[in-house]
Design an enzyme around this catalytic site. Sequence first.
Site, PDB file in Angstrom:
ATOM      1  N   TYR A  96      -6.442 -20.874  40.495  1.00 24.99           N
ATOM      2  CA  TYR A  96      -5.567 -22.044  40.405  1.00 24.99           C
ATOM      3  C   TYR A  96      -5.603 -22.879  41.687  1.00 24.99           C
ATOM      4  CZ  TYR A  96      -3.067 -21.180  36.008  1.00 24.99           C
ATOM      5  OH  TYR A  96      -2.724 -21.051  34.685  1.00 24.99           O
ATOM      6  N   LYS A 121     -11.432  -8.054  36.613  1.00 24.98           N
ATOM      7  CA  LYS A 121     -12.776  -7.919  36.045  1.00 24.98           C
ATOM      8  C   LYS A 121     -13.703  -7.457  37.165  1.00 24.98           C
ATOM      9  CE  LYS A 121     -14.529  -9.510  32.616  1.00 24.98           C
ATOM     10  NZ  LYS A 121     -15.147  -8.751  31.485  1.00 24.98           N
ATOM     11  N   ASP A 167       0.941 -14.949  27.785  1.00 25.67           N
ATOM     12  CA  ASP A 167       1.106 -15.653  26.506  1.00 25.67           C
ATOM     13  C   ASP A 167       0.867 -14.691  25.339  1.00 25.67           C
ATOM     14  OD1 ASP A 167       1.720 -18.121  27.628  1.00 25.67           O
ATOM     15  OD2 ASP A 167       0.338 -19.221  26.327  1.00 25.67           O
ATOM     16  N   ASP A 174      -1.772 -15.555  33.357  1.00 23.15           N
ATOM     17  CA  ASP A 174      -1.407 -16.681  32.492  1.00 23.15           C
ATOM     18  C   ASP A 174      -1.743 -16.343  31.040  1.00 23.15           C
ATOM     19  OD1 ASP A 174      -0.573 -19.351  31.900  1.00 23.15           O
ATOM     20  OD2 ASP A 174      -2.674 -19.949  31.822  1.00 23.15           O
ATOM     21  N   ASP A 213     -10.188  -7.902  29.996  1.00 26.53           N
ATOM     22  CA  ASP A 213     -10.494  -8.133  28.572  1.00 26.53           C
ATOM     23  C   ASP A 213     -10.068  -6.930  27.738  1.00 26.53           C
ATOM     24  OD1 ASP A 213     -12.491  -6.622  29.803  1.00 26.53           O
ATOM     25  OD2 ASP A 213     -14.129  -7.471  28.612  1.00 26.53           O
TER      26      ASP A 213
HETATM   27  C1  IPM Z   1       2.560 -21.064  32.768  1.00 27.84           C
HETATM   28  C2  IPM Z   1       1.962 -22.395  32.389  1.00 27.84           C
HETATM   29  C3  IPM Z   1       1.502 -23.080  33.667  1.00 27.84           C
HETATM   30  C4  IPM Z   1       0.374 -22.265  34.243  1.00 27.84           C
HETATM   31  C5  IPM Z   1       1.101 -24.547  33.517  1.00 27.84           C
HETATM   32  C6  IPM Z   1       2.195 -25.377  32.872  1.00 27.84           C
HETATM   33  C7  IPM Z   1       0.704 -25.140  34.835  1.00 27.84           C
HETATM   34  O1  IPM Z   1       0.972 -22.217  31.453  1.00 27.84           O
HETATM   35  O2  IPM Z   1       3.495 -21.035  33.591  1.00 27.84           O
HETATM   36  O3  IPM Z   1       2.124 -20.047  32.231  1.00 27.84           O
HETATM   37  O4  IPM Z   1      -0.797 -22.405  33.842  1.00 27.84           O
HETATM   38  O5  IPM Z   1       0.648 -21.450  35.129  1.00 27.84           O
HETATM   39 MG    MG Z   2       0.788 -20.211  30.719  1.00 25.67          MG
END
Ligand code: IPM
Ligand code: MG
Length: 368
Positions: free
Chosen positions: A142, A192, A253, A249, A225
């Site tokens: 990032y 990884k 999710d 990240d 993975d």
């Molecule tokens: C998260 C989001 C952020 C990230 C974005 C909005 C910059 O997806 O907090 O998971 O990628 O970290």
């Molecule tokens: Mg995210």
Amino acid sequence: MSNPSLLILPGDGIGPEVMAEVTKIIGWFGDKRGVTFDVSEDLVGGCAYDAHGTPLHDDTMAKAQEVDAVLLGAVGGPKYDDLDFSVKPERGLLRLRKEMDLFANLRPAQCFDALADFSSLKKDVVAGLDIMIVRELTSGIYFGEPRGIIQEGNERVGINTQRYTESEIDRVARSAFELARKRSNRVCSMEKANVMESGVLWREVVQRVHDTDYPDVELSHMYADAGAMQLCRWPKQFDVIVTDNLFGDLLSDAAAMLTGSLGMLPSASLGAPMANGRPKALYEPVHGSAPDIAGQGKANPIACILSFAMALRYSFDMGEDATRVEKAVEQVLADGLRTADLLGEEGATPVSTSEMGDAVVAALDASL
Ligand code: IPM
Ligand code: MG
């Protein structure tokens, strides 16, 4: 002693709607628990760009550095898709994380009993799930340099750099081990190392921190993975997962969907302790700004409410009150109240964003 201070940054899309419900809970603590927060509010993301031409004004950044904790809603939206990269709404959030040095991002994924049927996975796979992803938040791909889009001969090249120092890995590993000691005492580290040097170093440093200072915690390593696959196959094998910024990240999710909806997941981003002993901290739901449903009263405020509960626990040493908020959420879900993201079962009562917030407040009242 002065009141604890909060900076609220509702942001874009559904951010303001879900934050309005958190404001009710904050008010409840003042009225019913005698804990009054000094609350200030400001702009971040697209709305800050509209007002100031930047997704995070310097004054807002300075305020964030001064308060005890920042609560953020969400940033971004299609309106801002064509903006220059440097002023995109997301840059505001990334600047907060970076300049506050919020290196440890705690993303718990808990499956509430009432929602076990709602997950896309089988009930026995997710029922009772309680895992914690610790995502490194201030480094890695990032932020690594070099980055950019450059011209090379007759074509363009997009470049990002994955970069981790030993000390960056060391400090986030410590956060994970400390958390594990308060939970089921197990950490699984994901990278990884089979293809990335940064992963090799990651694994080595996590192992060293473990062997030196946390030998009592059970440590395992997994390729990220394979970790993603195991998260979907049998997530209950995990307690704390520690991983880098990008893998964290993605994995968080995926973990969110185990719990039924992205609208359920809170997060805490913590840095080093400030002079008052409290960690630098920002709390935000894992979900985004969901522009498609913004302004319609459809958003689920629970992730944002649970983020405030995390603030009570990690910034204000109010663990019992944090649990009180979490139990109130559990109660309204058990009562069958469902925002649009959670509809589908028989017998559920559809509620709007603000009805959900009111119901949590009522459940808090009942807890006294
Ligand atoms: C998260 C989001 C952020 C990230 C974005 C909005 C910059 O997806 O907090 O998971 O990628 O970290
Ligand atoms: Mg995210």
